[in-house]
Design a protein around this motif. Structure first.
Motif, short mmCIF file in Angstrom:
data_model
loop_
_atom_site.label_atom_id
_atom_site.label_comp_id
_atom_site.label_asym_id
_atom_site.label_seq_id
_atom_site.Cartn_x
_atom_site.Cartn_y
_atom_site.Cartn_z
N LEU A 75 0.81 -1.18 0.00
CA LEU A 75 0.00 0.00 0.00
C LEU A 75 0.86 1.25 0.00
O LEU A 75 0.58 2.18 -0.75
N LEU A 90 -2.43 5.43 -5.50
CA LEU A 90 -3.51 5.49 -4.51
C LEU A 90 -3.54 6.88 -3.90
O LEU A 90 -2.49 7.46 -3.62
N ALA A 106 -5.31 4.78 0.45
CA ALA A 106 -4.27 4.10 1.22
C ALA A 106 -4.73 3.87 2.66
O ALA A 106 -4.49 2.79 3.23
N GLY A 109 -7.24 1.04 2.69
CA GLY A 109 -6.52 -0.22 2.55
C GLY A 109 -5.85 -0.64 3.84
O GLY A 109 -5.84 -1.82 4.21
N GLU A 110 -5.30 0.34 4.55
CA GLU A 110 -4.66 0.05 5.83
C GLU A 110 -5.69 -0.42 6.86
O GLU A 110 -5.44 -1.34 7.63
N ARG A 149 -6.50 -3.99 6.00
CA ARG A 149 -5.40 -4.87 6.42
C ARG A 149 -5.43 -5.09 7.92
O ARG A 149 -5.29 -6.21 8.41
N CYS A 153 -3.63 -5.61 0.03
CA CYS A 153 -3.63 -5.12 1.41
C CYS A 153 -2.96 -6.09 2.35
O CYS A 153 -2.47 -5.73 3.37
#
Length: 86
Positions: free
Chosen positions: A1, A10, A15, A18-19, A22, A86
């Motif tokens: 990411l 991104l 981002a 996505g974090e 994850r 991710c």
């Protein structure tokens, strides 16, 4: 990411999303296992489980539900790709 975000692929919001995915994937303990799952063994009968164990289960369940909801929105093909990234 981070690699994708650093190259402009991104946005900062993407981002961060996505974090979060994850983090929920990790907290929800959704990674494939190759060994025994020791997390949900029966507790000793004479003792109650500490509140922290119940809280952990609740947090795990909530994280799994968030991941499942995100994957439903993304659909099968895109959801698989997002999980890989991710």
């Amino acid at each position: 990411l981070d690699w994708l975000a650093a190259r402009g692929a991104l946005s900062a919001e993407e981002a961060e999303a996505g974090e979060r995915l994850r983090r929920d994937f990790t907290l929800g303990n959704l990674s494939p296992r190759v060994t025994m799952d020791w997390d949900f063994l029966p507790a000793e009968r004479s003792r109650r489980q500490p509140a922290s164990a119940a809280d952990l289960r609740r947090h795990r369940l909530a994280a799994r539900e968030r991941v499942e909801a995100a994957l439903r929105v993304l659909g099968a093909g895109l959801g698989d790709l997002v999980l890989d990234v991710c």
